[in-house]
Design a protein around this motif. Structure first.
Motif, PDB file in Angstrom:
ATOM      1  N   LEU A  74       0.828  -1.208   0.000  1.00 26.08           N
ATOM      2  CA  LEU A  74       0.000   0.000   0.000  1.00 26.08           C
ATOM      3  C   LEU A  74       0.863   1.259   0.000  1.00 26.08           C
ATOM      4  O   LEU A  74       0.499   2.270  -0.610  1.00 26.08           O
ATOM      5  CB  LEU A  74      -0.948  -0.006   1.198  1.00 26.08           C
ATOM      6  CG  LEU A  74      -2.079  -1.028   1.110  1.00 26.08           C
ATOM      7  CD1 LEU A  74      -2.871  -1.067   2.421  1.00 26.08           C
ATOM      8  CD2 LEU A  74      -2.990  -0.748  -0.073  1.00 26.08           C
ATOM      9  N   SER A  75       2.019   1.189   0.653  1.00 21.86           N
ATOM     10  CA  SER A  75       2.939   2.327   0.644  1.00 21.86           C
ATOM     11  C   SER A  75       3.449   2.585  -0.775  1.00 21.86           C
ATOM     12  O   SER A  75       3.506   3.733  -1.226  1.00 21.86           O
ATOM     13  CB  SER A  75       4.107   2.064   1.589  1.00 21.86           C
ATOM     14  OG  SER A  75       5.055   3.090   1.514  1.00 21.86           O
ATOM     15  N   ARG A 107       1.912   1.770  -3.493  1.00 21.33           N
ATOM     16  CA  ARG A 107       0.761   2.282  -4.240  1.00 21.33           C
ATOM     17  C   ARG A 107       0.577   3.777  -3.991  1.00 21.33           C
ATOM     18  O   ARG A 107       0.248   4.535  -4.888  1.00 21.33           O
ATOM     19  CB  ARG A 107      -0.498   1.497  -3.878  1.00 21.33           C
ATOM     20  CG  ARG A 107      -1.836   2.104  -4.281  1.00 21.33           C
ATOM     21  CD  ARG A 107      -1.893   2.495  -5.736  1.00 21.33           C
ATOM     22  NE  ARG A 107      -3.064   3.263  -6.087  1.00 21.33           N
ATOM     23  CZ  ARG A 107      -3.085   4.567  -6.312  1.00 21.33           C
ATOM     24  NH1 ARG A 107      -2.012   5.289  -6.158  1.00 21.33           N
ATOM     25  NH2 ARG A 107      -4.192   5.175  -6.693  1.00 21.33           N
ATOM     26  N   SER A 108       0.791   4.209  -2.755  1.00 20.38           N
ATOM     27  CA  SER A 108       0.532   5.613  -2.406  1.00 20.38           C
ATOM     28  C   SER A 108       1.503   6.577  -3.093  1.00 20.38           C
ATOM     29  O   SER A 108       1.215   7.762  -3.177  1.00 20.38           O
ATOM     30  CB  SER A 108       0.596   5.805  -0.887  1.00 20.38           C
ATOM     31  OG  SER A 108       1.935   5.693  -0.434  1.00 20.38           O
ATOM     32  N   THR A 109       2.600   6.060  -3.617  1.00 18.60           N
ATOM     33  CA  THR A 109       3.562   6.935  -4.318  1.00 18.60           C
ATOM     34  C   THR A 109       3.125   7.244  -5.747  1.00 18.60           C
ATOM     35  O   THR A 109       3.707   8.117  -6.393  1.00 18.60           O
ATOM     36  CB  THR A 109       4.975   6.322  -4.356  1.00 18.60           C
ATOM     37  OG1 THR A 109       4.941   5.114  -5.136  1.00 18.60           O
ATOM     38  CG2 THR A 109       5.493   6.031  -2.960  1.00 18.60           C
ATOM     39  N   SER A 139       0.843   8.793  -8.418  1.00 14.41           N
ATOM     40  CA  SER A 139      -0.231   9.728  -8.755  1.00 14.41           C
ATOM     41  C   SER A 139      -0.598   9.452 -10.207  1.00 14.41           C
ATOM     42  O   SER A 139       0.248   9.076 -11.010  1.00 14.41           O
ATOM     43  CB  SER A 139       0.231  11.172  -8.572  1.00 14.41           C
ATOM     44  OG  SER A 139       1.170  11.516  -9.569  1.00 14.41           O
TER      45      SER A 139
END
Length: 193
Positions: A184-185, A187-189, A191
């Protein structure tokens, strides 16, 4: 990057499989014993039971299956360790390569913007190339989300096995939780521009 995230997804499916396969086998073994008692149409199990005397075989079969089920691990901890290690290695590669890929794509978008502003590139060409980059990022993001969902499923499977009496799964559960957080980390990068 898409190949790497697809490989991670396959490894996470292995973790889910490893966390459930033996559980299903135990259920099937117990189901065979129950079907002998419940129906006269359980031919495979019933034939085996009839060979040694129906009453004695059925009661002995059920008692033996209960003992095997009690002693048998519901999931293979060794298989899980191998799958977790491979998944961690693949995720490490992704986490190393992903920022580089995103940076390259952002540079491409900036270059495309300059080319459009200078008249070298039409608005349609610009939008088409940026849309391709967005689609690529969306695919990578979706694969990472799918991997995190599979990690959640594996955690639930292991918690179920622990609730049914299997011991020694604490490390595995924590390792899979960490995989989920890291996925998930990553994925969060991303945009989507």
């Amino acid at each position: 990057m898409l190949e790497q995230t697809a490989a991670l997804d396959a490894l996470m499916r292995d973790i889910v499989r490893s966390s459930t396969v033996k559980h299903a086998a135990v259920g099937a073994a117990l189901g065979c014993g129950i079907s002998v008692l419940a129906t006269a149409n359980a031919s495979g199990c019933l034939r085996s039971a009839a060979a040694g005397g129906v009453v004695g075989a059925v009661s002995g079969n059920l008692a033996g299956r209960r003992e095997v089920a009690r002693r048998m691990q519901l999931v293979s901890a060794n298989d899980l360790v191998r799958s977790i290690r491979k998944s961690n290695e693949k995720l490490d590669h992704i986490m190393t390569d992903l920022p580089q890929m995103l940076s390259r794509q952002e540079n491409i978008v900036a270059t495309l913007g300059h080319r459009k502003a200078s008249g070298e590139l039409s608005q349609d060409e610009y939008e088409s190339q940026v849309a391709h980059i967005r689609a690529s990022r969306a695919e990578v993001a979706e694969a990472l989300i799918l991997s995190s969902k599979q990690a959640t499923l594996a955690q639930h499977n292991l918690a179920d096995a622990a609730a049914q009496g299997q011991t020694g799964l604490e490390w595995h559960i924590r390792a899979i939780e960490q995989l989920e957080r890291d996925t998930l980390s990553a994925r969060s990068t991303i945009s989507l521009l």
